[in-house]
Write a protein that holds these residues in place. Structure first.
Motif: not given
Length: 178
Positions: A110-115, A141-146
């Motif tokens: 998920g973080a890779m997709l956000i990057e 929600c916590l994923f987005y904040l992180k």
């Protein structure tokens, strides 16, 4: 090896990776005081934890590609994650959908997709990205904040008259330009 790339017409079927269940284990409760957002979390008791799965969307690549960019995460040739970004009328690009195959969760996909999504938004002249998460989907929600998003609003009426009544959407914003 996991790679993240734009999904083109040759791989258009990849935008319809199935939705899979996720755990509803808590609630995010945002508050707005003195011009600043804050939040509390409430973890559900063991007997209140449940699972939810959104229905599959059956996205039409040709129809959506006019105002959308599809970002896929791949394990070799298998699409295991998806982010759909849509054009918006103001300075934040809309993250319309984000999902990762359950076998690949908690592996930073998920973080890779956000990057990659940040790169896309920047290339298209946006100041950032915005999205929303249901208040009872504490994991999202916590994923987005992180991943650098901040709370930017709360919609308490969006589910009125639906089977999701009683839930709220929390709006999240990610600035990518200073």
């Amino acid at each position: 090896m996991i790679t993240v790339k734009i999904i083109d017409n040759d791989h258009k079927s990849d935008i319809n990776i199935p939705n899979q269940p996720f755990s509803l284990f808590g609630l995010m409760q945002p508050s707005y005081n003195d011009g600043k957002w804050d939040y509390k979390t409430e973890l559900f008791s063991e007997d209140k934890i449940s699972e939810m799965c959104f229905p599959d969307e059956n996205y039409d690549y040709a129809e959506l590609s006019e105002n959308s960019v599809f970002v896929g995460a791949y394990d070799d040739e298998k699409c295991i994650g998806l982010a759909i970004l849509q054009q918006a009328f103001f300075k934040y690009m809309y993250l319309y959908d984000l999902k990762v195959n359950s076998d690949y969760r908690n592996k930073h996909i998920g973080a890779m997709l956000i990057e990659k999504s940040k790169e896309v938004a920047l290339e298209q002249g946006y100041l950032g990205i915005y999205t929303q998460g249901q208040d009872n989907n504490l994991g999202a929600c916590l994923f987005y904040l992180k991943n650098g998003f901040v709370i930017g609003g709360l919609d308490t009426h969006v589910y009125t008259g639906t089977s999701q009544e009683g839930k709220s959407d929390i709006l999240f914003y990610l600035d990518i330009k200073n």
